[in-house]
Design an enzyme around this catalytic site. Structure first.
Site, short mmCIF file in Angstrom:
data_model
loop_
_atom_site.label_atom_id
_atom_site.label_comp_id
_atom_site.label_asym_id
_atom_site.label_seq_id
_atom_site.Cartn_x
_atom_site.Cartn_y
_atom_site.Cartn_z
N ARG A 1 43.69 26.71 42.39
CA ARG A 1 45.02 26.36 41.15
C ARG A 1 45.93 24.72 41.50
O ARG A 1 46.31 25.10 42.55
CB ARG A 1 46.31 27.41 40.91
CG ARG A 1 46.31 26.80 39.50
CD ARG A 1 46.21 26.90 38.21
NE ARG A 1 46.75 26.98 37.15
CZ ARG A 1 46.48 26.48 35.87
NH1 ARG A 1 45.10 26.22 35.49
NH2 ARG A 1 47.42 26.79 35.09
N THR B 1 37.39 24.12 29.33
CA THR B 1 36.94 24.73 30.98
C THR B 1 35.91 25.22 30.52
O THR B 1 35.63 25.05 30.01
CB THR B 1 38.46 26.02 30.32
OG1 THR B 1 39.55 25.45 30.48
CG2 THR B 1 38.37 26.61 31.47
N GLU C 1 47.49 19.73 34.28
CA GLU C 1 47.45 20.72 34.21
C GLU C 1 49.07 20.94 34.29
O GLU C 1 49.47 22.10 34.33
CB GLU C 1 46.62 21.06 35.49
CG GLU C 1 46.36 23.03 35.94
CD GLU C 1 45.28 23.59 34.98
OE1 GLU C 1 45.39 24.12 33.84
OE2 GLU C 1 44.73 22.25 34.95
N SER D 1 48.49 30.64 34.77
CA SER D 1 46.86 30.50 34.29
C SER D 1 46.53 31.23 33.57
O SER D 1 46.93 32.65 33.59
CB SER D 1 46.20 29.99 35.27
OG SER D 1 44.72 30.37 34.63
N GLY E 1 41.90 28.74 27.46
CA GLY E 1 43.03 28.93 27.18
C GLY E 1 43.82 30.27 26.73
O GLY E 1 43.05 31.13 27.88
O1 DON Z 1 44.73 27.65 33.30
C1 DON Z 1 43.96 27.44 32.32
O2 DON Z 1 45.17 28.75 31.47
C2 DON Z 1 44.46 26.66 31.31
N1 DON Z 1 45.22 25.18 31.77
C3 DON Z 1 42.98 27.01 30.24
C4 DON Z 1 42.94 25.66 29.07
C5 DON Z 1 41.92 26.13 28.40
O3 DON Z 1 41.11 26.81 29.02
C6 DON Z 1 41.05 25.39 27.68
N2 DON Z 1 39.90 25.43 27.38
N3 DON Z 1 39.57 26.26 25.62
#
Ligand code: DON
Length: 575
Positions: free
Chosen positions: A99, A386, A425, A457, A479
């Protein structure tokens, strides 16, 4: 080690730049030996290519990861971070945390103005949103510790794809038109041809990225300690970002213990903090274990209601307690205790929706104390990136990786002269406790910004074991919806007896405590929606989200059953 002639030829070049068009599959793909599932056919092929030449699942995962950094710049990356869950066929499990970290100069209030208000967008786009990247370190670490064939070989497909190019799909050309990307000259030049946007089927060649990958294949240390570190720090400094050489040289990969749980006799292995994914997933499953979901029916209002109530409670706890475990005390053991799940279950009314702001946390564990409701602000825009990929090799070793730049194309900043994008991030921290981030997530002081901290995350690379043997390899982007999508897919197989492809395809639903609403894919039937509304739920429909790239190992035949997600053009490749 076997000596092999190492040539990777991008398939689409052989076929004259044929467009990548995937139909949404209705049945899983079968492979006798090994399988890679990812968002891009060429990245899956890069992994399978390494497997066929004697590589193991870790080699394949790293090859797929580097290839995604070339063919899927929306989320595949060198300049982001991720989590890799590994289970070797002898049962050993490893979790590699790469990360991103906040720069040493980061401060808790860095995105607030003098009145203490959030400066809109400041944690999302541009140099100040960048956290110290971990992906390169993580992939190199995984390869050297658990891989077999060595870094140069696993990077070879990516170098070819960057140097020789690949044909862009319609979806990619649409994504590349991103207006924020156009604000940064280097990004506009590389990804938007200075405004002469790429068209479907055109071949996208990235010579700068090819050169960077070649340099790293010979000297991976260059990124954090060498000349490349200097180039990265200089470029970021010039743009007004906080990352300096010392941030890069002090970056470290962490191996952590995966989160373990059980659900209806299956063993669950998932992501520990600084991901909230594994803890929330196990908490959700613990609450739901007390219900006969199968009898209530797949996607019935009754099932969706109960599952939603479990989602609501786990996200309530996420907001309060979760953060970087190296800085905040995260009460993991209490949160994943089955007694805590059972206590939460007592508060669920089968007929009526709970009200998020009135939830009362069960008092069975003193470390899980009640706190005051914080009024949420408006939701930010939805992001779509992602990426997740899953690998099972012929020996039964398995790898699940979720990796990200956070938003699509991250901060939109491409490192000058090096050809790769950097993450945004920093937005995953609570820039201001109680104010929602890009994903509408409200988070507490445990996830405040601080030098060297890792932002919380939701990424949830997960495996499920049946009778002690590998059964499912799961994951998705999205997300906060990552957690509920993994839960939906897992319950699809375990509770509703779907095959892995049906479980990936099944319409999704999501609740994250705040805002107090169920998000549903719009294929859920109107009768079901009506019935949910009459229980008191607020409903919001979306066309679709996520990208489950998953593998099931058939318990009877040992075949690898791959499921890629028609929602995002993914592709499984196996042999
Ligand atoms: O680490 C996380 O939870 C976010 N940065 C993930 C972002 C994400 O999955 C965006 N996608 N749709």
């Amino acid at each position: 080690m076997r000596s092999v002639h190492w040539v990777f030829v991008p398939l689409l070049l052989l076929t004259g730049g044929t467009l990548r068009i995937s139909a949404a599959p209705l049945r899983p793909s079968h492979a006798a030996h090994a399988m890679v599932a990812s968002v891009h056919e060429l990245a899956s092929r890069a992994g399978v290519d390494v497997l066929r030449r004697g590589g193991n699942a870790v080699d394949a995962a790293v090859a797929t990861g580097f290839a995604l950094a070339v063919v899927h710049p929306q989320a595949g990356n060198l300049g982001g971070g991720g989590f890799m869950l590994i289970r070797m066929t002898d049962g050993q499990m490893h979790f590699i945390d790469y990360r991103e970290k906040a720069p040493l100069a980061a401060t808790a209030n860095m995105y607030l103005d003098s009145q203490g208000n959030l400066i809109a967008g400041s944690s999302l786009v541009g140099y100040k949103s960048i956290a110290v990247p971990g992906s390169l370190a993580g992939m190199v670490f995984a390869e050297s510790k658990y891989g077999r064939v060595g870094l140069q070989r696993v990077m070879d497909p990516a170098i070819h794809l960057a140097r020789d190019g690949f044909a862009l799909a319609w979806e990619d050309t649409q994504d590349l038109r991103d207006p924020e990307l156009g604000k940064f000259p280097e990004s506009r030049h590389i990804f938007q041809r200075d405004g002469n946007y790429y068209k479907p089927g055109e071949v996208f060649i990235q010579p700068l990225l090819a050169r960077t990958l070649e340099r790293l294949a010979h000297n991976p240390d260059d990124f954090y300690h060498g000349e490349m570190a200097r180039e990265i720090a200089t470029a970021i400094g010039k743009g007004g970002g906080l990352i300096r050489r010392q941030d890069l040289s002090s970056y470290e990969v962490k191996e952590r213990e995966p989160i373990l749980g059980t659900y209806r006799g299956y063993h669950i292995v998932s992501a520990p903090p600084p991901s909230s994914g594994g803890v929330a997933l196990i908490e959700i499953l613990n609450i739901l274990e007390g219900y006969d979901l199968d009898q209530l029916g797949n996607r019935s209002a009754e099932s969706i209601h109960l599952i939603t109530e479990a989602f609501r409670r786990a996200f309530f706890d996420r907001a309060e307690f979760m953060g970087d475990p190296d800085f905040a005390k995260v009460p993991v053991a209490a949160l994943i205790d089955k007694r805590y799940g059972a206590a939460w279950r007592q508060s669920v009314d089968p007929e009526h929706a709970s009200i998020s702001r009135e939830l009362k946390r069960p008092t069975i564990f003193s470390e899980l104390e009640q706190y005051a409701w914080r009024e949420p602000g408006p939701l930010g825009p939805e992001s779509s990136n992602t990426t997740h990929y899953s690998v099972v090799d012929r020996e039964g070793n398995a790898v699940a990786v979720t990796t990200t730049l956070n938003d699509s194309f991250g901060s939109r900043v491409t490192v000058e002269g090096l050809g790769f994008l950097l993450n945004d991030e920093m937005d995953d921290f609570a820039a201001k406790p109680g104010v929602p981030n890009l994903y509408g997530l409200i988070q507490g002081p445990a996830n405040a910004i601080g030098p060297g901290r890792r932002p919380l995350s939701a990424m949830t690379p997960t495996m499920v074991l049946k009778d002690g043997k590998l059964f499912l390899v799961l994951g998705t982007p999205g997300g906060p919806t990552i957690i509920t999508t993994v839960a939906n897919i897992l319950m699809g197989v375990i509770d509703y007896d779907l095959d892995i492809q049906e479980a990936v395809n099944a319409p999704r639903f999501h609740h994250q405590w705040s805002p107090d609403q169920i998000l549903l894919e719009d294929r859920i039937s109107p009768d079901t929606l009506h019935s949910l509304a009459s229980k008191g739920h607020t409903l919001k429909l979306e066309h679709f989200w996520g990208d489950g790239e998953c593998i099931e190992v058939d318990p009877k035949t040992g075949e690898r059953l791959g499921a890629s997600d028609g929602r995002n053009n993914g592709k499984v490749v196996g042999y």
